[in-house]
Scaffold this active site. Structure first.
Site, PDB file in Angstrom:
ATOM      1  N   ASP A  41      -0.516  58.842  -8.601  1.00 63.18           N
ATOM      2  CA  ASP A  41      -0.622  60.476  -8.100  1.00 63.18           C
ATOM      3  C   ASP A  41       0.322  61.281  -9.071  1.00 63.18           C
ATOM      4  O   ASP A  41       0.838  60.826  -9.685  1.00 63.18           O
ATOM      5  CB  ASP A  41      -0.299  60.717  -6.508  1.00 63.18           C
ATOM      6  CG  ASP A  41       1.138  59.967  -6.229  1.00 63.18           C
ATOM      7  OD1 ASP A  41       1.831  59.970  -7.134  1.00 63.18           O
ATOM      8  OD2 ASP A  41       1.387  59.625  -5.026  1.00 63.18           O
ATOM      9  N   TYR A  42       0.663  62.300  -8.642  1.00 58.87           N
ATOM     10  CA  TYR A  42       1.114  63.674  -9.379  1.00 58.87           C
ATOM     11  C   TYR A  42       2.776  62.974  -9.222  1.00 58.87           C
ATOM     12  O   TYR A  42       3.557  63.396 -10.086  1.00 58.87           O
ATOM     13  CB  TYR A  42       1.248  64.734  -8.702  1.00 58.87           C
ATOM     14  CG  TYR A  42      -0.188  65.340  -9.006  1.00 58.87           C
ATOM     15  CD1 TYR A  42      -0.748  65.713 -10.184  1.00 58.87           C
ATOM     16  CD2 TYR A  42      -0.805  65.640  -7.781  1.00 58.87           C
ATOM     17  CE1 TYR A  42      -1.882  66.367 -10.558  1.00 58.87           C
ATOM     18  CE2 TYR A  42      -2.359  66.211  -8.074  1.00 58.87           C
ATOM     19  CZ  TYR A  42      -2.719  66.539  -9.246  1.00 58.87           C
ATOM     20  OH  TYR A  42      -3.995  67.042  -9.507  1.00 58.87           O
TER      21      TYR A  42
END
Length: 165
Positions: A41-42
């Site tokens: 994810d980020y």
């Protein structure tokens, strides 16, 4: 006339199942993975679905290691579908880390094939994920669960699970 067999259980032993059997002493098959950016994810934490993809890759390679070529099995009209998935995320794998997806076939019940997983650090000290997937053989053309495991597949899996209580 089609190229697909009418009864997959009769065709599998000679075409899709090899006689090779490479089973580690503890019945775990080990599949190494690396957390690349597209797995995360980020925040650089591996996305939950990436673990499921790694488990599927490890399962296909585990079957290959005992002589079951999944692509040939599917080409013959039989696939192993997931009917149940249970997963426990214990601690995250971070971008750039490597891990080992440990896979083993648990005790088979009828046509249900339970597969256990552990995703660990390469040194075995850190446990990231535990999971169980249950598979069933399905005749692709009709989409129906087979009443029994194809013989070659059953024989290979029984050798792999020998000694399980």
């Amino acid at each position: 006339m089609t190229d697909k067999p009418t009864d997959p259980s009769q065709q599998l032993p000679t075409v899709a199942i090899q006689n090779a059997l490479q089973v580690p002493s503890d019945n775990w098959f080990e599949y190494p993975v690396t957390a690349h950016p597209h797995h995360t994810d980020y925040g650089g934490v591996v996305w939950h679905g990436s673990y499921v993809a790694w488990m599927e890759e490890a399962r296909v390679e585990c079957l290959r290691s005992i002589g079951v070529d999944y692509a040939k099995l599917v080409a013959l009209g039989c696939e192993l579908r997931v009917v149940e998935l249970s997963i426990r995320y214990r601690q995250p794998v971070l971008m750039g880390m490597t891990a080992i997806v440990k896979t083993r076939i648990a005790k088979i019940a009828g046509v249900r094939i339970p597969v256990d997983y552990e995703i660990r650090s390469p040194d075995g000290q850190d446990l990231f994920v535990t999971a169980r997937v249950t598979l069933v053989p399905v005749e692709q053309e009709r989409g129906k669960i087979l009443r029994q495991l194809p013989l070659g597949l059953k024989d290979a899996l029984l050798k792999l699970t020998a000694g399980l209580g």
